[in-house]
Motif scaffolding. Structure first.
Motif, PDB file in Angstrom:
ATOM      1  N   GLY A  27      43.439  -4.571 -12.064  1.00 38.74           N
ATOM      2  CA  GLY A  27      44.107  -3.926 -10.763  1.00 38.74           C
ATOM      3  C   GLY A  27      43.555  -2.775 -10.180  1.00 38.74           C
ATOM      4  O   GLY A  27      44.094  -1.985  -9.660  1.00 38.74           O
ATOM      5  N   THR A  28      42.185  -2.259 -10.563  1.00 34.68           N
ATOM      6  CA  THR A  28      41.647  -1.281 -10.158  1.00 34.68           C
ATOM      7  C   THR A  28      40.125  -1.353  -9.569  1.00 34.68           C
ATOM      8  O   THR A  28      39.445  -2.074 -10.042  1.00 34.68           O
ATOM      9  N   GLU A  29      40.013  -0.870  -8.301  1.00 34.80           N
ATOM     10  CA  GLU A  29      38.762  -0.855  -7.508  1.00 34.80           C
ATOM     11  C   GLU A  29      38.231   0.607  -7.317  1.00 34.80           C
ATOM     12  O   GLU A  29      39.224   1.426  -6.818  1.00 34.80           O
ATOM     13  N   ILE A  30      37.340   0.877  -7.833  1.00 40.53           N
ATOM     14  CA  ILE A  30      36.682   2.406  -7.631  1.00 40.53           C
ATOM     15  C   ILE A  30      35.606   2.316  -6.613  1.00 40.53           C
ATOM     16  O   ILE A  30      34.524   1.559  -6.805  1.00 40.53           O
ATOM     17  N   LEU A  34      41.652  -6.608  -2.992  1.00 40.49           N
ATOM     18  CA  LEU A  34      41.186  -5.775  -3.978  1.00 40.49           C
ATOM     19  C   LEU A  34      39.868  -6.305  -4.848  1.00 40.49           C
ATOM     20  O   LEU A  34      40.091  -7.512  -5.234  1.00 40.49           O
ATOM     21  N   LYS A  35      39.111  -5.722  -4.968  1.00 36.19           N
ATOM     22  CA  LYS A  35      37.869  -6.116  -5.820  1.00 36.19           C
ATOM     23  C   LYS A  35      37.572  -5.418  -7.011  1.00 36.19           C
ATOM     24  O   LYS A  35      37.110  -4.264  -7.309  1.00 36.19           O
ATOM     25  N   PRO A  36      38.596  -5.718  -8.272  1.00 36.53           N
ATOM     26  CA  PRO A  36      38.313  -4.910  -9.384  1.00 36.53           C
ATOM     27  C   PRO A  36      37.042  -4.770  -9.887  1.00 36.53           C
ATOM     28  O   PRO A  36      36.072  -5.551  -9.929  1.00 36.53           O
ATOM     29  N   ASN A  37      36.902  -3.463 -10.077  1.00 40.11           N
ATOM     30  CA  ASN A  37      35.411  -3.329 -10.645  1.00 40.11           C
ATOM     31  C   ASN A  37      35.214  -2.146 -12.042  1.00 40.11           C
ATOM     32  O   ASN A  37      34.242  -1.573 -12.072  1.00 40.11           O
TER      33      ASN A  37
END
Ligand code: SF4
Ligand code: SF4
Lengths: 281, 133
Positions: free
Chosen positions: B88-91, B111-114
């Motif tokens: 659930g995190t995209e930086i 959202l593109k989790p990376n």
């Protein structure tokens, strides 16, 4: 250093119902001024979600309809909440008001220490304890499960990434460092080769680094004792330390602030014993 | 896609490692967009202080963070006892990405989790497959 006893103020720029939105330029000016002073700011509007409330003291800024401030308080009495109408106020005035609220609520003051400290990438770390044995300033320790941990990050010497150089896995990051992989950039095979060569800064310096520092200091000391001109003596010391700094990426200020040779030896032994004890368990 | 994705902006106040023009342009665009968001002065300082506010920032689901290298951000949160959700995190990395790119991704509802996971190492150029034009 940790915020166990103090909280940080949370500023909310409120632009929801019961208030008039700020002009984008005013919003940007207020945000920038507050962030530069170290505050966290939430922009709450009619759209989108923000982080939920917690124990932080809340200072809610807005252009409230007819200047009427909402009457809200925390039923449990744990959270300080204050509303402030900022219609017609510039960013400087807003920041002054926030600073006054911070002082009044005894919330933490920001910016007194440059946040320079190691961050461990546990996906890479093998718990080898090289960092613990290397650091003379007690930054590292182990948790109850004997896992390496950064325990005293404010002991870390600003701008010194030396311990990241001894980590064979390139697992130690300093996010504010200028280059990768120490800044958190992806570790490449080339970096690993390079880091492996440095596994032991000892190898790099042709012997134990601390031994080398000791030798250098001893030599320097005997030279200094014969030296009358203190300026010249200092220059000598700097010359030899510059060489070390160039070889090991250790800032001059750190080398200049190293303790006396006997103390270096004592601390190095203490750290090595700690590391060995952790590995033995 | 989730409409509940929150936005967090890090101003990297206590260092000059994020280009000033990039962080300013990103903050300005966020301020002009009308979207709600959280902004912090310096995630590094918060992590060092074990600031409980980091927990508040990770609570509540998916999040897009404009800061620096994903590996650094992941372990800064983790060091403060507030691990970011991997899925659930995209930086967005303001140290190397252009401000337009960062803003487009922040405002994109997808959202593109990376977040990196595992011991990823980039191959050396010599190990990369040879590509022909
Ligand atoms: S030197 Fe690196 S791999 Fe070894 S314990 Fe320290 S961080 Fe982990
Ligand atoms: S997380 Fe990255 S962008 Fe934010 S303060 Fe730390 S180094 Fe700067």
């Amino acid at each position: 250093m940790s915020l166990k006893d103090q909280t940080a103020v949370r500023i909310v720029l409120y632009e929801g119902s019961g208030s008039q939105p700020l002009e984008p330029a005013d919003r940007f000016a207020a945000m920038t001024a507050l962030l530069e002073k170290g505050f966290s700011v939430t922009r709450a509007g009619r759209e989108g979600q923000v982080a939920p409330a917690d124990r932080s003291s809340l200072f809610v800024l807005g252009r409230f309809d007819e200047g009427k401030l909402p009457q809200v308080e925390d039923a449990a009495g744990q959270v300080h909440i204050r509303f402030q109408d900022i219609a017609g106020l510039d960013a400087t005035r807003v920041t002054e008001m926030v600073e006054a609220f911070r002082a009044e609520t005894n919330s933490v003051k920001h910016g007194e220490w440059k946040p320079w400290f190691p961050v461990i990438d546990y996906d890479r770390c093998t718990n080898c304890m090289q960092c613990l044995s290397f650091c003379l300033f007690g930054v590292y320790g182990v948790d109850q499960g004997q896992k390496i941990q950064v325990q005293n990050n404010d002991n870390c010497k600003t701008n010194c990434p030396a311990c990241s150089r001894v980590c064979p896995e390139a697992a130690i990051m300093f996010p504010k460092y200028r280059a990768g992989p120490i800044n958190g950039d992806v570790v490449s095979d080339t970096d690993l080769q390079r880091e492996k060569m440095k596994v032991d800064i000892s190898a790099l310096l042709g012997g134990d680094i601390y031994q080398m520092l000791r030798d250098r200091s001893e030599k320097a000391k005997s030279r200094f004792s014969k030296e009358r001109d203190s300026d010249k003596a200092l220059k000598e010391r700097q010359k030899c330390l510059v060489k070390l700094a160039q070889m090991g990426d250790i800032p001059m200020e750190v080398l200049m602030s190293l303790p006396a040779p006997e103390e270096i030896q004592r601390r190095a032994q203490e750290a090595a014993a700690k590391a060995q004890a952790a590995l033995a368990k | 896609m989730t409409m509940a994705t929150r936005i967090l902006y890090c101003n990297c106040t206590y260092a000059q490692v994020v280009p000033k023009e990039v962080k300013e342009a990103v903050l300005k665009s966020l301020c002009e967009s009308g979207v709600a968001f959280d902004a912090v002065a310096d995630l590094c300082e918060m992590s060092a202080r074990q600031d409980p506010a980091l927990k508040r920032l990770t609570d509540g689901g998916a999040i897009k963070i404009a800061a620096c290298y994903p590996r650094a951000v992941k372990w800064l949160f983790s060091a403060a006892g507030a691990p970011l959700p991997i899925e659930g995190t995209e930086i967005l990395n303001m140290r190397i990405q252009k401000s337009e790119e960062v803003v487009t991704s922040l405002l994109d509802p997808n959202l593109k989790p990376n977040l990196p996971s595992g011991k990823a190492t980039q191959p050396t150029p010599a190990e990369l497959p040879v590509t022909t034009a």
